[in-house]
Each structure stands twice: as structure tokens, then as C-alpha cells.
Design a protein around this motif. Structure first.
Motif, PDB file in Angstrom:
ATOM      1  N   LEU A  99       0.673  -1.066   0.158  1.00  0.00           N
ATOM      2  CA  LEU A  99      -0.383   0.015  -0.054  1.00  0.00           C
ATOM      3  C   LEU A  99       0.973   1.068   0.135  1.00  0.00           C
ATOM      4  O   LEU A  99       0.687   2.434   0.125  1.00  0.00           O
TER       5      LEU A  99
ATOM      6  N   MET B 158       0.435   2.483  -3.233  1.00  0.00           N
ATOM      7  CA  MET B 158      -1.131   2.846  -4.071  1.00  0.00           C
ATOM      8  C   MET B 158      -1.662   4.174  -2.886  1.00  0.00           C
ATOM      9  O   MET B 158      -1.899   5.246  -3.454  1.00  0.00           O
ATOM     10  N   MET B 159      -1.202   3.702  -1.542  1.00  0.00           N
ATOM     11  CA  MET B 159      -2.767   4.033  -0.390  1.00  0.00           C
ATOM     12  C   MET B 159      -1.010   4.956   0.319  1.00  0.00           C
ATOM     13  O   MET B 159      -1.382   3.713   1.540  1.00  0.00           O
TER      14      MET B 159
ATOM     15  N   VAL C 198      -3.095   4.998   4.337  1.00  0.00           N
ATOM     16  CA  VAL C 198      -3.274   3.969   4.352  1.00  0.00           C
ATOM     17  C   VAL C 198      -2.072   2.776   5.623  1.00  0.00           C
ATOM     18  O   VAL C 198      -2.506   2.288   5.916  1.00  0.00           O
TER      19      VAL C 198
END
Length: 227
Positions: free
Chosen positions: A182, A185-186, A189
Motif C-alpha cells: 500500500l 498506492m495509498m 493507509v
């Protein structure tokens, strides 16, 4: 190529030599031996205080006959704690995630407590297989049930330690993999997942110590019935 999550529990080898033996002998080197000085340093004083407190706690419910087990129970506790915590370090291996090792520790020690009871007080030891006041028709069934529960005890010792440590390591592996994936991507998070991973690591350190204590505590309870 996808690597199995359970590959981390395989016994590592180097040049064909299993490193399990090295992991088992390492804890004995880490602890300093008491010196001949009148006053010890802080580390030795803290180590001595911990060992004394733990020994008093374990031997409190035992009779005087069980106090002979003080050395082996205390050594086993320190040994298991060290193995469990060292296995949380990077590039290390946790021997106590192997069921064969845990059963190798549990079965002989459990069998020793049974033999101690059969030698010292055979009537009381065999009396545990049949509770007092049992109705006559239930006597064969209860004897079979109590015998099965007696032989399940070493499995409870070994499987309990293995399952708890294996589950904790798998959860940490899954969380760290999620945080790594993650991150690109994020990121927000991923940061939250990393905080969760830190909390899981602290929890796993506590579990490593508690499971070693539970292993020795259950063993002392089995011994209490036979001394």
C-alpha cells in the motif's frame, strides 16, 4: 514467484547444516554467569531478582517434594522466553514455532511428572482417573475420559505454544506485506498499517513472554497433582 507465508517456519540451513541447533544453543551464551564479587552489577542484580521472583511464584503452590524441580522449571522458562523473543528479530528463526521441538520438550517433562506421582503416591495418582463419589454405571466411561485427558496434556502444552507463536508471526507477516504494497498506492493507509504493525510487534513480544510462562505454569500444575 509467490512465496508461501509458511516458508518462514521452515528450518533454515546453511551449507547443508541446520541452523536450528545454533538457535537452541544461543540463549545459554547471552546470559552472564554470576561473578565472585560481593556486589553484582545492575544486569546481574536484575537477572537474579527476576529469577528469584519467578521461582517463588512457580513453587508457591507446590509441596516440598516439588521444590526439586525449581532449577529445571526456571531454566525452561528463561530458555523459552529467550527463544521466543529472539525469533522476533529480523533474519532470525523461531525454533518454538516447530511442533516437533515443543512436543520434544513437553512429552518428557509431562511423563516425568506422571512417573513422579506413580512412584511417590501411586494410589492418589491413579485416583485422579476416577473422581470420588462417581455412580457405578459411569465408572468405565469416566476412567476412559480421564485417561484421554491425561494423555492430551502434552499435546496441549506443545500445540498451544506452537499455535500462538505461529499465528502471531503470520499476522505480522500479513500486516507488513500489506503496508509494503500500500505504500505506493495509498501512503496514508500504509502509515496506519505500519502503526498497526508496531502495535502487533509489541503484542507479540508480550505473547512471547506470556506463552513461555503459561508453558511452565501448566507443567507446574501437572507436577502439583503428583507431589
Amino acid at each position: 514467484m509467490t512465496v508461501s507465508l509458511f516458508d518462514q517456519f521452515m528450518s533454515p540451513t546453511y551449507l547443508g547444516i541446520p541452523l536450528l541447533a545454533l538457535a537452541l544453543t544461543l540463549p545459554w551464551i547471552l546470559y552472564p554467569s554470576p561473578s565472585t564479587r560481593w556486589l553484582n552489577n545492575r544486569l546481574l542484580s536484575l537477572q537474579g531478582w527476576f529469577i528469584n521472583r519467578f521461582t517463588q511464584q512457580i513453587l508457591m503452590p507446590l509441596s516440598l517434594g516439588g521444590h526439586k524441580w525449581a532449577l529445571i522449571l526456571t531454566s525452561l522458562m528463561i530458555f523459552l522466553i529467550t527463544l521466543n523473543i529472539l525469533g522476533l528479530l529480523p533474519y532470525t528463526f523461531t525454533p518454538t514455532t516447530q511442533l516437533s521441538l515443543n512436543l520434544g520438550l513437553a512429552v518428557p517433562l509431562w511423563l516425568a511428572t506422571v512417573f513422579v506421582g506413580l512412584r511417590n503416591q501411586p494410589t492418589i495418582a491413579l485416583g485422579h482417573l476416577l473422581p470420588e463419589g462417581t455412580p457405578t454405571p459411569l465408572i468405565p466411561v469416566l476412567i476412559i475420559i480421564e485417561t484421554i485427558s491425561l494423555f492430551i496434556r502434552p499435546l496441549a502444552l506443545g500445540v498451544g505454544l506452537t499455535a500462538n507463536l505461529t499465528a502471531g508471526h503470520l499476522l505480522m507477516q500479513l500486516t507488513s506485506t500489506a503496508a509494503f504494497v500500500l505504500l505506493s498506492m495509498m501512503p496514508a493507509v500504509a502509515i496506519l498499517t505500519s502503526i498497526l504493525l508496531l502495535m502487533l510487534t509489541l503484542l507479540e513480544v508480550a505473547v512471547a513472554m506470556i506463552q513461555a510462562y503459561v508453558f511452565v505454569l501448566l507443567l507446574s500444575l501437572y507436577l502439583q497433582e503428583n507431589v
